[in-house]
Enzyme design. Structure first.
Site, PDB file in Angstrom:
ATOM      1  NE  ARG A  45      21.260  -4.151 -10.374  1.00  0.00           N
ATOM      2  CZ  ARG A  45      22.568  -4.264 -10.084  1.00  0.00           C
ATOM      3  NH1 ARG A  45      23.049  -3.702  -8.991  1.00  0.00           N
ATOM      4  NH2 ARG A  45      23.378  -4.921 -10.882  1.00  0.00           N
ATOM      5  CE1 TYR A  97       0.365  -0.458   4.906  1.00  0.00           C
ATOM      6  CE2 TYR A  97       2.722  -0.551   4.450  1.00  0.00           C
ATOM      7  CZ  TYR A  97       1.423  -0.886   4.112  1.00  0.00           C
ATOM      8  OH  TYR A  97       1.182  -1.620   2.992  1.00  0.00           O
ATOM      9  CG  ASP A 168       5.698   6.260   6.694  1.00  0.00           C
ATOM     10  OD1 ASP A 168       5.175   7.071   5.901  1.00  0.00           O
ATOM     11  OD2 ASP A 168       5.575   5.029   6.569  1.00  0.00           O
ATOM     12  CE  LYS A 193      -0.632   3.512   0.389  1.00  0.00           C
ATOM     13  NZ  LYS A 193       0.636   2.800   0.199  1.00  0.00           N
TER      14      LYS A 193
END
Length: 377
Positions: A45, A97, A168, A193
């Site tokens: 982590r 978005y 973004d 994406k």
């Protein structure tokens, strides 16, 4: 200086063994020195060699000093919006978005953070800024209307008031647009994406050149645990090496499709970056090296959008974008379904607006599929 794809491909290799690709380290934990202190890696982590390799590659993609790989694009965005504290205000473009909209309308209010939506960030003025504004969050081009915002102007204005600017950059990626070089403090992307590019993984990335902001993002990885797994880190760092090749083909396809639709009587309008106004076209040409491979369009009056969708054979009716396969969706009820009716109207997202994400298939096949479906609708 080497070109984009050269830099990305040669960002790293296995120096010790001479392999042209690094190995995968799936370990969740790492042995520590018994004499005291900490090893380079302790627990997955916090850090992992494969994720570190992916982040090194992503920094090469971004041209940034720091990059951080998250399990999803929303985990990446959440780490940045999570910097805001009670009493803060964020100015956010509209549309954004749907996931970003949810963060602004559901999560931030729980933290005592106010969001002010501005439909056209090119109209941002001194009057929008108060002492509580700590961040401006924008997409350019916007999802799904492809509106373009002037990153440098917005950044200069925000910085004059002590506010951070977050961009973004999912639609264009650093291959076509580099917000950090235009003054932005942080960029976020859904690496699901274009960076991943094959529709087979979820990932997100945050990039910055600021050491203090980088430390904050790194801390959020440890606290939230929303980190990219070693297997997906490896797949992402390999997939991103073909980003330039894929986007070149996708943009070529997009250009030909847009031309065909602009000349089709069954289409009422086509939206691409810069199509809203001459000013936005100028901004787009100045701050980006290409339009990307997402556009939107509406059918002419009398056409049935559901019949059109049912007739498609090559385009998939699904959310997401940036993969090698072409997809189409209805943002009003899908990607932006979380919007209130009022905000959807303010963002100018009508029910029949179709968002198209162009893949790398043959352009002739894509044009034939769309035009046949439009004719049948």
């Amino acid at each position: 200086m080497p070109g984009f794809t050269t830099r990305v491909i040669h960002a790293l290799h296995d120096v010790e063994k001479g392999a042209v690709t690094p190995p995968i380290y799936p370990a969740s934990t790492f042995l520590q020195p018994t004499e005291g202190g900490e090893g380079e890696f302790e627990y997955q982590r916090g850090s992992n060699p494969t994720r570190t390799d992916a982040e090194t590659t992503l920094a090469a993609v971004e041209g940034s000093k720091h990059a951080f790989a998250f399990a999803t694009g929303m985990a990446a965005t959440g780490s940045v919006l999570g910097m805001l504290a009670s009493g803060d205000e964020v100015i956010m473009g509209l549309p954004v978005y749907g996931g970003n909209y949810r963060w602004a309308t559901i999560e931030l209010p729980k933290r005592g953070v106010t969001t002010t939506f501005v439909p056209d960030l090119n109209q941002l003025t001194e009057d929008h800024f108060t002492d509580s504004v700590k961040m401006v969050f924008l997409e350019t081009p916007t999802n799904p209307t492809l509106r373009v915002a002037d990153i440098r102007r917005i950044t200069d204005l925000a910085h004059a008031h002590g506010a951070l600017v977050v961009v973004d950059n999912t639609f264009l990626t650093p291959y076509l647009q580099r917000p950090l070089e235009l003054g932005a403090d942080l960029t976020v992307q859904s690496a699901t994406k274009y960076l991943g590019g094959h529709g087979d993984l979820l990932a997100g990335v945050v990039a910055t050149n600021d050491g203090d902001l980088a430390a904050t993002v790194a801390q959020s990885q440890v606290i939230s645990g929303g980190v990219l797994s070693p297997i997906d880190s490896y797949r992402l760092l390999q997939n991103v090496k073909t980003l330039g090749l894929r986007l070149d083909r996708q943009q070529e396809n997009t250009s030909r499709i847009v031309e065909a639709l602009n000349n089709h009587p069954g289409v009422s309008r086509v939206l691409v970056p810069g199509s809203f106004s001459e000013d936005e076209a100028r901004i787009q040409s100045e701050q980006a090296s290409g339009p990307g491979a997402v556009f939107a369009f509406e059918l002419a009056d009398g056409k049935d959008v559901r019949k059109f969708l049912a007739e498609l054979k090559v385009f998939g009716f699904a959310v997401s974008l940036g993969g090698i396969e072409s997809l189409i969706c209805l943002p009003a009820s899908m990607t932006h379904g979380a919007y209130s009716a009022e905000d959807r109207e303010l963002a100018q997202i009508p029910d029949g607006l179709l968002r198209v994400a162009v893949g790398i298939e043959g352009a002739e096949d894509l044009i034939e599929d769309l035009t046949r479906a439009i004719d049948a609708a």
